[in-house]
Design an enzyme around this catalytic site. Structure first.
Site, PDB file in Angstrom:
ATOM      1  N   HIS A 506      -5.378   9.098   1.889  1.00  0.00           N
ATOM      2  CA  HIS A 506      -6.389   8.148   1.413  1.00  0.00           C
ATOM      3  C   HIS A 506      -6.654   7.063   2.459  1.00  0.00           C
ATOM      4  CE1 HIS A 506      -8.336   5.625  -1.819  1.00  0.00           C
ATOM      5  NE2 HIS A 506      -7.975   4.670  -0.971  1.00  0.00           N
ATOM      6  N   GLU A 507      -5.597   6.403   2.899  1.00  0.00           N
ATOM      7  CA  GLU A 507      -5.782   5.315   3.869  1.00  0.00           C
ATOM      8  C   GLU A 507      -6.308   5.844   5.196  1.00  0.00           C
ATOM      9  OE1 GLU A 507      -5.874   2.426   2.847  1.00  0.00           O
ATOM     10  OE2 GLU A 507      -4.855   2.721   0.926  1.00  0.00           O
ATOM     11  N   HIS A 510     -10.001   5.982   4.963  1.00  0.00           N
ATOM     12  CA  HIS A 510     -10.584   4.676   5.306  1.00  0.00           C
ATOM     13  C   HIS A 510     -10.559   4.476   6.822  1.00  0.00           C
ATOM     14  CE1 HIS A 510     -11.267   2.991   1.385  1.00  0.00           C
ATOM     15  NE2 HIS A 510      -9.997   2.987   1.023  1.00  0.00           N
ATOM     16  N   HIS A 513     -13.281   6.237   8.543  1.00  0.00           N
ATOM     17  CA  HIS A 513     -14.551   5.557   8.278  1.00  0.00           C
ATOM     18  C   HIS A 513     -14.758   4.420   9.285  1.00  0.00           C
ATOM     19  CE1 HIS A 513     -17.373   3.980   4.831  1.00  0.00           C
ATOM     20  NE2 HIS A 513     -18.053   4.535   5.815  1.00  0.00           N
TER      21      HIS A 513
END
Length: 725
Positions: A506-507, A510, A513
């Protein structure tokens, strides 16, 4: 030499526009003088001598020279940055030429560079390596910066220049990124109150400054309460159920004592595994009663924060803070967000009741909140012959990290190579991120995975430097991921639960991104967008973590190197929707608390006197069973009271519509690395920042708006799709 405020004034006198009927109208009317007091600032050369923030960083990748940065360097560098930022703004305001994109909008984008340089480091280190001096600085600096920001927003001459440029946007011959920067600059000024009447601006500025003080205090209270709690165990027989590795991680060196704290990974592990019911209750109460009374009481702070936000929204022409916040989010209105939450909550409550019934039967009594984690794991083992602890030996941290990197390499044609770059802590790892096709350096990625007393809880991504390409100079980002895993005992591997594996992916989503962005303006590069969209690039990457094809590549036994057995993967997948009633309900309960705090009108907020009573009313309204504690209660809900998720915590579930629907496209194509879909995902999501409105970015990737069905299937609330996706 001492330098004071350029322009020679200690107070900035503003001539502001009169009020408009709606907060998004920029029409000027009669002008009235209003003052925002800015203190005179002096910084001497002696105070700045040897300050690392005042020189170019020439080390590898331009990373901050962490070994040289001392706490005493922050304040003078920040003050100097404020002076330079004031000068930047004054130069724009004093420009006698007709406002243009270059002399106004681009000049604003160039401003604040030295202040941003120091604040990026200060903000990150205050999260990972705080101390009493840094916390004192936070309390001093953030209200100061709020004041400075309001002086910019409420500068009528500056806003007049921005509006003039905006009004002629169709005649400026701008490319797409330039036009978007102009649009967003104008929007941000208006939404911050630049078009309000001067007396209203003064009230808003006062509220902003007070909120800065209160939210900082809220976060510091929570950190103090979290780190202060210690559940001490001196009788090893009370540690039944814990693995040897977990016990060893809790052991205090050279003492016959084991200490359990409130870091989330420790909490969940202990609540799941520990057989001692009384210890589980003590830890449960320690976690859920943080900061609810005494010296670090956050209940009264939360009430005040909610009241001030409601008052500010009213001043700006909105029904509530939630209505203001959601105006430019994908949900658009809090009513739409509530409707969505209730739609998912209803099957969640039904499933949760079934789950509790199974646990009651197994336990032989009606379980309570501190029993749920423990007996859920027992039911899972009973129903699926699956014990979560069976997975840990196959998820060693380094290999799991490399598995996430390999997914990114195959989707986006990039590599992440380890490099020697000194971090802010000895445990930090650094990686050079490159485009395989061009060889271009895309960014520096740094990971800080383990908990420590100076580090706030949770997991997050942040940036030490944003991407930009101003004035022909390309600057690539420095991105960090942070987790709070329990440090392994000396010489032992760091083994992960599958929840931690998902968090790492998940991180990293990010992080990608922020790393892959091809936007040249920092204002909307990288992780731009409201939480209901910005969680999508993170959450969608989690889907690859549990795919059998991907697990076969990175999930190997830390001792034997054996690939995780297919039988164990099957058990894990069969149990994937287990306990989703609980997980759905505890999350939505917190989201409802958040929305209801922020849907209050100013009049309604003024009547709230007890935070716990308020949240209990909300939980009762939606029939949340007492046995399921909300994921966050008001007094430790840092996402909404000390972060950017106020009125937006629902966003994780909203983004799950996007990530479930988005990954479903890969599954239905028959190739989880489908190159055509991966190229669109890269171009329109990970590279595009805030280039367009978020719903348009999603449609450009997916080809259509998302449907809720894949989300419901993933949670086990709907039948599988015919294709098995």
């Amino acid at each position: 030499m001492t330098e004071a405020l350029k322009g020679g004034a200690a107070a900035l006198v503003l001539v502001a526009t009169a009020a408009c009927s709606g907060a998004d109208s920029g029409a000027p009317a009669e002008t009235v003088a209003v003052q925002i007091e800015l203190p005179e600032i002096t910084v001497t050369d002696a105070e700045l001598a040897g300050n690392p923030f005042r020189s170019d960083w020439t080390g590898p990748y331009g990373a901050p020279p962490f070994a040289e940065i001392k706490t005493e360097h922050f304040k003078p560098a920040i003050l100097k940055g404020i002076l330079e930022a004031r000068a930047d703004i004054q130069a724009i305001v004093d420009n006698t030429e007709e406002p243009t994109f270059e002399n106004t909008i681009l000049a604003l984008e160039r401003s604040n560079q030295s202040l941003n340089k120091v604040m990026n480091v200060f903000g990150n280190l205050s999260n990972t390596d705080t101390n009493d001096e840094i916390q004192a600085l936070e309390a001093e600096i953030y209200p100061m910066l709020t004041r400075e920001g309001d002086a910019v927003t409420f500068n009528p001459k500056l806003f007049a220049r921005v509006k003039t440029a905006y009004d002629q946007k169709d005649r400026l011959g701008l490319d797409e990124q330039e036009a978007r920067l102009l649009e967003l600059t104008h929007r941000n000024f208006v939404r911050a109150g630049a078009a309000l009447a001067p007396d209203v601006q003064a009230e808003v500025a006062k509220i902003n400054e007070e909120l800065s003080v209160l939210t900082t205090q809220y976060g510091q209270n929570l950190l103090a309460e979290t780190k202060a709690f210690k559940l001490e165990v001196t009788d090893p027989s009370r540690l039944g159920g814990l693995t040897d590795d977990f016990r060893n991680a809790l052991k205090v060196d050279a003492e016959n004592k084991w200490v359990v704290g409130l870091d989330r990974s420790v909490y969940e592990g202990f609540m799941t595994s520990a057989n001692d019911r009384e210890l589980r209750k003590q830890l449960f109460d320690g976690y859920r009663l943080r900061a609810d009374s005494g010296e670090f009481d956050n209940g009264t702070l939360a009430i005040k924060i909610a009241q001030l936000r409601a008052k500010r929204a009213e001043l700006m022409g909105y029904q509530s803070h939630a209505h203001y916040v959601l105006q430019n989010r994908m949900a658009r209105t809090p009513e739409a967000a509530l409707e969505f939450l209730v739609k998912v909550l209803e099957p969640g409550l039904v499933r949760a009741a079934e789950e509790k019934s199974d646990m009651d039967k197994l336990a032989g009594f009606a379980i309570e909140g501190h029993d749920w984690w423990h007996y859920a794991e027992k039911v899972r083992a009973d129903k699926y012959a699956f014990d979560e602890s069976q997975l840990r030996p196959y998820f060693e941290l380094g290999r799991t990290r490399d598995g996430a990197f390999e997914v990114a390499a195959r989707l986006f044609n990039i590599t992440l190579e380890p490099v020697e770059v000194a971090g802010w802590h000895p445990g930090v790892e650094a990686f050079d991120v490159k485009d395989n096709e061009t060889g271009e350096h895309l960014g520096l990625f740094m990971m800080d995975q383990f908990s420590r007393d100076s580090k706030r809880g949770g997991a997050w991504m942040s940036a030490y430097r944003e991407a930009s390409a101003l004035d022909g100079k390309t600057i690539r980002p420095i991105i960090t991921n942070n987790m709070n895993m329990v440090p392994p005992a000396d010489g032992q591997p760091a083994l992960m639960s599958f929840d931690e594996v998902n968090t790492l992916f998940h991180e990293f989503g990010h992080g990608l991104h922020g790393l892959l962005t091809q936007i040249r303006y920092p204002s909307f590069s990288g992780t731009y967008g409201g939480p209901d969209y910005v969680e999508f690039p993170a959450q969608v990457l989690e889907h690859w973590a549990g795919e059998p094809q991907v697990l076969a590549e990175y999930a190997r036994h830390y001792q034997t190197g054996e690939v995780i057995p297919q039988a164990l993967i099957d058990k894990m997948n069969n149990a994937a929707t287990f306990n989703q009633g609980f997980k759905t309900t505890e999350y939505i309960a917190a989201s409802l608390i958040d929305l209801h705090w922020h849907m209050l009108t100013a009049e309604e907020a003024a009547r709230i006197t007890d935070a716990r009573d308020f949240e209990l009313e909300v939980l009762k309204k939606y029939k949340i069973p007492e046995v399921i504690e909300p994921r966050y209660r008001t007094t430790y809900f840092s996402h909404i009271f000390d972060g950017g998720y106020g009125a937006g915590y629902y966003s994780y579930l909203w983004a799950e519509i996007l990530d479930a629907d988005g990954f479903d496209a890969f599954k239905q194509s028959g190739d989880i690395y489908n190159p055509e879909l991966a190229a669109k995902l890269k171009q329109w999501v990970y590279e595009s920042g805030g280039l367009r409105e978020t719903d348009e970015l999603y449609r450009n990737f997916r080809g259509s708006d998302p449907g809720i069905e894949p989300l419901l299937r993933n949670r086990g609330f709907a039948p599988p799709s015919p294709a098995g996706g």
